[in-house]
Design an enzyme around this catalytic site. Structure first.
Site: not given
Length: 498
Positions: A237, A477, A83, A86
């Site tokens: 999430y 990120e 995603d 990571d």
């Protein structure tokens, strides 16, 4: 109006720009190479791939990874996308990423150069091949691979991953309507991408969409309400806003892709109980309300289905909040003109809202309609202009005078929060780098050795300042759901650069 004209910026901020050579900007935006930006925004997805990489892989700093995903549960879950920075495959944002990539091709694919349209379709297919695996087994849907706590405790390349590849699923007794509903939306939207070029695959996607939607609607519930699932998906999430919007979103996409009346009837009969009248001005991986209103408005605008008129009213209301000249209450903008929502990873809001602006402008234009914002009437051109300001800011017309897309322009983020990008490539350093051995690269002040071309970072704060700090994941990120809406937006501006 140029985004840095005196009519746009406060006097004190304009004075700061004029007096500080370090952030001096031209008063009018420069012309951007939207084709180059589009190419790179799609290339980003190759750097996020999980599984065995194909021979034509262009992000050559990556290697095969997680090829045994799913083996813990005796199934094949290889593939898909990580995603963000990571090495976890989170199903909820991955499905939304897929929906937005597909919607971009459906709406603006005809504006894309042929090579990039093909690359965008490849990016969609890499995701849908994986999503089909997640729904392939009766009575359950796989929603995540990887233990996020253990994964986030390491700074290691995906190729070296030695943390648990825990498999999470939803079932009739442990429902996940938001993930199943979003998966249905993704597969339905993607079926439209391949409808003319690969009818067999499109039919497979449509059948998968129906299956996922039936599961979501039959076994209603939020996946993060289950203690076992919550430990894996939260706080990353969680379903913060309920699963009802994903049911409506999934039905809307099934209606558009299939044109079948039963999905229209579902929307008509269930819209109110699923929150259609709440008029929530949000759109992203967790909250689909603004997107639902724009998508369903298309059918009202083009077909005059009167029962759907309220969706246009809600979509109009949302658009008015994005027009500074209207008397509606507005969403927040930075002094430099960027849409800003607190909470981190702000560019996800910029790209998703820009997409809705362009999609709604297209629907309005095709039906010769406008938006009444009280004191002014807004047409498609105004909405397109608002989207262009956001994209141009992202690409460099901003107080930092930098692009927030890696590899675009002459100045862009160098220290993004991304494991694979910040660690030596496996092609150069084939020896494994263990969990904690990557810490020296995480804390290093040096630029990332593998530029993740096309990655769009979370972006600046509400003061337009960006510090290029790898440790600040909220700003540095990249994520798939930042780039996914941007692909369609850039596709539009390639053909319509204004």
């Amino acid at each position: 109006m140029c985004p840095y004209s005196p009519a746009f910026l406060p006097f004190h901020f304009l004075l700061l720009i004029l007096l500080s050579s370090s952030i001096f900007l031209p008063l009018c935006a420069s012309t951007h190479d939207y084709h180059d930006a589009l190419t790179k925004s799609i290339l980003f997805f190759e750097g996020q791939r999980s599984g065995r990489l194909p021979p034509d892989q262009r992000a050559t700093w990556r290697g095969d990874s997680a090829v045994s995903d799913g083996s813990q549960a005796g199934v094949d879950l290889e593939g898909g996308y990580y995603d963000a920075g990571d090495n976890v495959k989170f199903g909820f944002p991955l499905a939304f990423t897929t929906t937005m990539l597909a919607w971009g091709v459906v709406e603006f694919g005809e504006s894309m150069p042929p090579d990039e349209l093909r690359n965008a379709e490849v990016a969609v297919r890499w995701a849908t091949d994986y999503l089909l695996k997640t729904i392939a087994h009766p009575g359950l849907i796989f929603v995540q691979v990887g233990d996020p706590i253990n994964d986030h405790n390491c700074w290691e390349r995906p190729e070296d991953m030695d943390t648990a590849r825990t498999v999470y699923n939803v079932t009739a007794d442990r429902p996940g309507s938001e993930v199943a509903g979003e998966t249905a939306a993704a597969l339905a939207a993607a079926s439209m991408v391949f409808k003319e070029t690969d009818t067999e695959y499109a039919d497979m996607l449509m059948a998968g969409a129906r299956k996922a939607f039936d599961f979501a609607d039959t076994y209603k519930g939020a996946y993060s309400d289950d203690p076992g699932l919550k430990a894996g998906v939260c706080p990353f999430y969680c379903d913060f806003d309920g699963y009802q919007d994903e049911l409506l979103w999934g039905a809307a996409w099934l209606r558009r892709a299939s044109e079948e009346d039963n999905y229209l009837e579902y929307i008509q009969n269930n819209g109110k109980t699923l929150g259609a009248e709440e008029n929530i001005n949000e759109f992203g991986w967790d909250n689909k309300h603004a997107g639902i209103n724009v998508l369903i408005s298309k059918e009202f605008l083009e077909g005059q289905v009167l029962s759907l008129e309220s969706y246009k009213g809600s979509a109009d209301s949302f658009m008015c909040t994005l027009v500074p000249e209207s008397t509606s209450s507005h969403i927040q903008y930075t002094p430099g003109g960027l849409i800003y929502k607190p909470g981190g990873s702000n560019m996800q809001h910029v790209t998703s809202i820009s997409f809705l602006l362009l999609a709604y402008a297209k629907y309005l234009s095709q039906s010769a309609m406008t938006v009444n914002c009280g004191n002014i009437t807004v047409g498609p051109t105004t909405l397109i202009s608002q989207a262009k300001k956001q994209v141009d800011y992202l690409l460099g017309d901003n107080p930092m005078n930098m692009s927030y897309m890696v590899g675009y322009g002459t100045r862009y983020p160098q220290r993004i929060h991304h494991r694979g990008s910040s660690l030596p490539s496996i092609s150069i350093h084939p020896q494994p780098i263990a969990c904690k051995d990557g810490s020296e690269y995480y804390t290093s002040p040096d630029p990332n050795p593998n530029p993740h071309i096309g990655a769009v970072v979370g972006g600046p704060g509400d003061d337009d300042v960006y510090k290029d700090d790898r440790a600040d994941f909220r700003t540095s990120e990249p994520t798939t759901y930042i780039n996914a809406p941007l692909v369609g937006v850039l596709g539009y501006f390639v053909a319509n650069p204004y």
